[in-house]
Structure formats: C-alpha cells, structure tokens
Design a protein around this motif. Structure first.
Motif, PDB file in Angstrom:
ATOM      1  N   GLY A  78      33.755  -7.881  -1.862  1.00  9.97           N
ATOM      2  CA  GLY A  78      33.621  -7.689  -3.340  1.00  9.97           C
ATOM      3  C   GLY A  78      32.466  -6.467  -2.916  1.00  9.97           C
ATOM      4  N   LYS A  79      31.571  -6.235  -4.467  1.00 15.84           N
ATOM      5  CA  LYS A  79      30.504  -5.234  -4.212  1.00 15.84           C
ATOM      6  C   LYS A  79      28.951  -6.360  -3.616  1.00 15.84           C
ATOM      7  CE  LYS A  79      32.224  -1.361  -6.715  1.00 15.84           C
ATOM      8  NZ  LYS A  79      32.461  -0.514  -7.634  1.00 15.84           N
ATOM      9  N   SER A  80      29.331  -7.271  -3.921  1.00 14.56           N
ATOM     10  CA  SER A  80      28.370  -8.882  -3.973  1.00 14.56           C
ATOM     11  C   SER A  80      27.434  -9.233  -2.443  1.00 14.56           C
ATOM     12  CB  SER A  80      27.962  -9.943  -4.289  1.00 14.56           C
ATOM     13  OG  SER A  80      28.681  -9.956  -5.647  1.00 14.56           O
ATOM     14  N   LEU A  81      26.149  -8.685  -2.182  1.00 14.53           N
ATOM     15  CA  LEU A  81      25.758  -9.309  -1.323  1.00 14.53           C
ATOM     16  C   LEU A  81      25.679 -10.407  -0.652  1.00 14.53           C
ATOM     17  CD1 LEU A  81      23.780  -7.903   1.418  1.00 14.53           C
ATOM     18  CD2 LEU A  81      22.274  -7.775   0.361  1.00 14.53           C
ATOM     19  N   THR A  82      26.534 -11.170  -0.493  1.00 15.53           N
ATOM     20  CA  THR A  82      26.037 -12.304   0.045  1.00 15.53           C
ATOM     21  C   THR A  82      25.063 -13.365   1.180  1.00 15.53           C
ATOM     22  OG1 THR A  82      28.312 -13.186   1.600  1.00 15.53           O
ATOM     23  CG2 THR A  82      28.300 -13.240  -0.921  1.00 15.53           C
ATOM     24  N   LEU A  83      25.037 -12.350   2.206  1.00 17.18           N
ATOM     25  CA  LEU A  83      24.093 -13.328   2.976  1.00 17.18           C
ATOM     26  C   LEU A  83      23.384 -11.762   4.148  1.00 17.18           C
ATOM     27  CD1 LEU A  83      25.691 -16.437   4.688  1.00 17.18           C
ATOM     28  CD2 LEU A  83      23.663 -16.326   3.290  1.00 17.18           C
ATOM     29  N   SER A  84      22.534 -11.954   4.498  1.00 16.09           N
ATOM     30  CA  SER A  84      21.875 -11.004   5.435  1.00 16.09           C
ATOM     31  C   SER A  84      21.041 -11.480   6.192  1.00 16.09           C
ATOM     32  CB  SER A  84      21.530  -9.491   4.877  1.00 16.09           C
ATOM     33  OG  SER A  84      20.324  -9.967   3.701  1.00 16.09           O
ATOM     34  N   GLY A  85      20.610 -10.728   7.293  1.00 14.91           N
ATOM     35  CA  GLY A  85      19.896 -11.177   8.402  1.00 14.91           C
ATOM     36  C   GLY A  85      19.856 -10.474  10.027  1.00 14.91           C
ATOM     37  N   SER A  86      19.177 -10.589  10.510  1.00 11.82           N
ATOM     38  CA  SER A  86      19.130 -10.069  12.454  1.00 11.82           C
ATOM     39  C   SER A  86      19.116 -11.494  12.752  1.00 11.82           C
ATOM     40  CB  SER A  86      18.103  -9.194  12.605  1.00 11.82           C
ATOM     41  OG  SER A  86      16.636 -10.490  12.223  1.00 11.82           O
ATOM     42  N   ILE A  87      20.109 -11.112  13.870  1.00  9.79           N
ATOM     43  CA  ILE A  87      20.272 -11.126  15.696  1.00  9.79           C
ATOM     44  C   ILE A  87      19.177 -10.982  16.376  1.00  9.79           C
ATOM     45  CG2 ILE A  87      21.989 -12.239  17.415  1.00  9.79           C
ATOM     46  CD1 ILE A  87      23.752 -11.180  15.512  1.00  9.79           C
ATOM     47  N   GLN A  88      18.247 -11.746  16.928  1.00 10.82           N
ATOM     48  CA  GLN A  88      17.102 -11.497  17.428  1.00 10.82           C
ATOM     49  C   GLN A  88      17.003 -12.466  19.354  1.00 10.82           C
ATOM     50  OE1 GLN A  88      13.551 -12.303  14.841  1.00 10.82           O
ATOM     51  NE2 GLN A  88      13.874  -9.900  14.158  1.00 10.82           N
ATOM     52  N   PRO A  89      17.376 -12.060  20.259  1.00  5.09           N
ATOM     53  CA  PRO A  89      17.931 -12.950  21.316  1.00  5.09           C
ATOM     54  C   PRO A  89      16.614 -12.755  21.720  1.00  5.09           C
ATOM     55  CG  PRO A  89      18.291 -10.009  21.804  1.00  5.09           C
ATOM     56  CD  PRO A  89      18.197 -10.444  20.175  1.00  5.09           C
ATOM     57  N   PRO A  90      15.536 -14.101  22.528  1.00  2.00           N
ATOM     58  CA  PRO A  90      14.823 -14.148  23.356  1.00  2.00           C
ATOM     59  C   PRO A  90      13.954 -12.457  24.315  1.00  2.00           C
ATOM     60  CG  PRO A  90      15.391 -15.783  23.508  1.00  2.00           C
ATOM     61  CD  PRO A  90      16.876 -15.084  22.664  1.00  2.00           C
ATOM     62  N   LYS A  91      12.740 -12.217  23.832  1.00  3.10           N
ATOM     63  CA  LYS A  91      12.683 -10.669  25.192  1.00  3.10           C
ATOM     64  C   LYS A  91      12.570 -11.123  25.946  1.00  3.10           C
ATOM     65  CE  LYS A  91       9.149  -9.470  21.053  1.00  3.10           C
ATOM     66  NZ  LYS A  91       8.171  -9.178  20.861  1.00  3.10           N
ATOM     67  N   ILE A  92      12.385 -12.229  26.327  1.00  5.04           N
ATOM     68  CA  ILE A  92      12.903 -12.516  28.731  1.00  5.04           C
ATOM     69  C   ILE A  92      13.897 -11.836  28.323  1.00  5.04           C
ATOM     70  CG2 ILE A  92      10.657 -14.373  28.317  1.00  5.04           C
ATOM     71  CD1 ILE A  92      12.193 -15.648  28.420  1.00  5.04           C
ATOM     72  N   TYR A  93      14.913 -12.490  27.642  1.00  3.06           N
ATOM     73  CA  TYR A  93      16.571 -11.832  28.169  1.00  3.06           C
ATOM     74  C   TYR A  93      17.073 -10.418  28.758  1.00  3.06           C
ATOM     75  CZ  TYR A  93      18.280 -16.597  25.842  1.00  3.06           C
ATOM     76  OH  TYR A  93      18.957 -17.885  26.195  1.00  3.06           O
ATOM     77  N   SER A  94      17.679 -10.290  30.146  1.00  4.14           N
ATOM     78  CA  SER A  94      17.953  -8.870  30.883  1.00  4.14           C
ATOM     79  C   SER A  94      19.057  -8.609  29.647  1.00  4.14           C
ATOM     80  CB  SER A  94      19.017  -9.591  32.069  1.00  4.14           C
ATOM     81  OG  SER A  94      20.305 -10.336  31.052  1.00  4.14           O
ATOM     82  N   ASN A  95      19.013  -8.080  29.496  1.00  5.67           N
ATOM     83  CA  ASN A  95      19.806  -6.404  28.617  1.00  5.67           C
ATOM     84  C   ASN A  95      21.828  -7.662  28.958  1.00  5.67           C
ATOM     85  OD1 ASN A  95      18.091  -4.690  27.997  1.00  5.67           O
ATOM     86  ND2 ASN A  95      18.297  -3.447  29.157  1.00  5.67           N
ATOM     87  N   SER A  96      21.894  -7.410  29.930  1.00  5.83           N
ATOM     88  CA  SER A  96      23.873  -8.327  29.639  1.00  5.83           C
ATOM     89  C   SER A  96      23.123  -9.853  29.057  1.00  5.83           C
ATOM     90  CB  SER A  96      24.146  -8.888  30.857  1.00  5.83           C
ATOM     91  OG  SER A  96      24.121  -7.330  32.074  1.00  5.83           O
ATOM     92  N   HIS A  97      22.077 -10.532  29.090  1.00  6.77           N
ATOM     93  CA  HIS A  97      22.198 -11.639  28.567  1.00  6.77           C
ATOM     94  C   HIS A  97      21.933 -11.228  27.290  1.00  6.77           C
ATOM     95  CE1 HIS A  97      20.287 -15.928  28.795  1.00  6.77           C
ATOM     96  NE2 HIS A  97      21.339 -15.854  28.166  1.00  6.77           N
ATOM     97  N   LYS A  98      21.629 -10.111  26.518  1.00  7.19           N
ATOM     98  CA  LYS A  98      20.745 -10.252  25.310  1.00  7.19           C
ATOM     99  C   LYS A  98      22.066  -9.883  24.581  1.00  7.19           C
ATOM    100  CE  LYS A  98      15.794  -8.806  25.621  1.00  7.19           C
ATOM    101  NZ  LYS A  98      14.741  -7.763  25.115  1.00  7.19           N
ATOM    102  N   ILE A  99      23.230  -8.801  25.391  1.00  6.50           N
ATOM    103  CA  ILE A  99      24.530  -8.586  24.934  1.00  6.50           C
ATOM    104  C   ILE A  99      25.084  -9.152  24.459  1.00  6.50           C
ATOM    105  CG2 ILE A  99      26.417  -7.205  25.292  1.00  6.50           C
ATOM    106  CD1 ILE A  99      24.859  -4.868  26.806  1.00  6.50           C
ATOM    107  N   HIS A 100      25.162 -10.411  25.829  1.00  8.76           N
ATOM    108  CA  HIS A 100      26.174 -11.980  25.350  1.00  8.76           C
ATOM    109  C   HIS A 100      25.660 -12.608  24.651  1.00  8.76           C
ATOM    110  CE1 HIS A 100      27.108 -16.249  26.329  1.00  8.76           C
ATOM    111  NE2 HIS A 100      28.344 -15.139  26.949  1.00  8.76           N
ATOM    112  N   TYR A 101      24.490 -12.671  24.164  1.00  8.01           N
ATOM    113  CA  TYR A 101      24.145 -13.261  22.924  1.00  8.01           C
ATOM    114  C   TYR A 101      24.461 -13.119  21.868  1.00  8.01           C
ATOM    115  CZ  TYR A 101      19.597 -15.791  20.206  1.00  8.01           C
ATOM    116  OH  TYR A 101      18.988 -16.582  18.939  1.00  8.01           O
ATOM    117  N   VAL A 102      24.235 -11.559  21.545  1.00  5.27           N
ATOM    118  CA  VAL A 102      24.237 -10.706  19.851  1.00  5.27           C
ATOM    119  C   VAL A 102      25.317 -11.379  19.803  1.00  5.27           C
ATOM    120  CG1 VAL A 102      23.855  -8.504  18.895  1.00  5.27           C
ATOM    121  CG2 VAL A 102      22.242  -9.732  20.240  1.00  5.27           C
TER     122      VAL A 102
END
Length: 134
Positions: free
Chosen positions: A18-42
C-alpha cells in the motif's frame, strides 16, 4: 510493489505494501565479479525478493539514462534490465513499469541539481506523505 534502481555495483530496492515502505536495501555483487557474473548475481537476488514478496503486485524500475560518454555502462545496465524484465514476466506474469527519474523529478517540481538520494527521499515523501522516511 517492489521498486528497483538497477546498477551493477549497488542495485537499490524498496518494497511497499500500500503506502507503507516495508523493506529497503541494496544488492551489491562482489567487485571482483565480471559484468556477466554481476548481472547473474543481481538478477538472482531480485528473483528471490520477487518470489518471496510479490503476489501480483507491480515491479517498478528506474529507466536507464543514456549518456554518450558512458555507452559501455549503458549497455551493461540494459543487459541487466533485460534479465529483470524476463524474471518479472516469468514470476509476476506482467511487464515491469519503467519510469524516467528526470521526468518524475520535473513533474514533482524537484530541482534536478539536487543530490539523487535527496530527490528520491523527496519523491517518496511527496507520493507517500504518511510514510516515515529519513
């Protein structure tokens, strides 16, 4: 509803009932991952959230802003968006809703020079006045 701000370094997400924010955050793949691996992770993390908490609700995604100087980043973000579109179709059964952040800020009368975080907080407060956001 789940709202997403896609990124290969830190994808922001927020869940609303509804109008209530229930959860929030961020998804941070490891920096050493390739871009393709980051896409899969996210995409995998987003998939888990959608399966857990969205039952016929909408998935809203901030659209990718094209900057000629950042063509490579634009391509990678579009690849991530494609993966997320596929997941939303498979899990929720409908298209995600894309919005243009610049247009949204303009409609709400927000100065585009304001820091992105501040403008997002302003948008949430303007659209959800009863929500306690810091």
């Amino acid at each position: 509803m789940i709202s997403l701000d896609l990124s290969l370094s830190s994808t922001g997400w927020a869940m609303f009932k509804g109008k209530s924010l229930t959860l929030s955050g961020s998804i941070q793949p490891p920096k050493i991952y390739s871009n393709s691996h980051k896409i899969h992770y996210v995409a995998n993390e987003i998939s888990m959230w959608i399966k857990r908490d969205v039952t016929g609700d909408d998935v809203v995604i901030e659209d990718t802003f094209f900057m000629p100087a950042r063509v490579t980043a634009f391509k990678e973000l579009n690849r991530l968006a494609g993966a997320v579109i596929y997941l939303v179709q498979e899990i929720v059964g409908k298209d995600p809703i894309f919005y243009n952040a610049v247009a949204a800020r303009k409609l709400l009368g927000i100065n585009t020079q304001v820091h992105k975080f501040d403008s997002q907080i302003f948008i949430i407060k303007k659209c959800f006045p009863n929500m306690d956001v810091k």
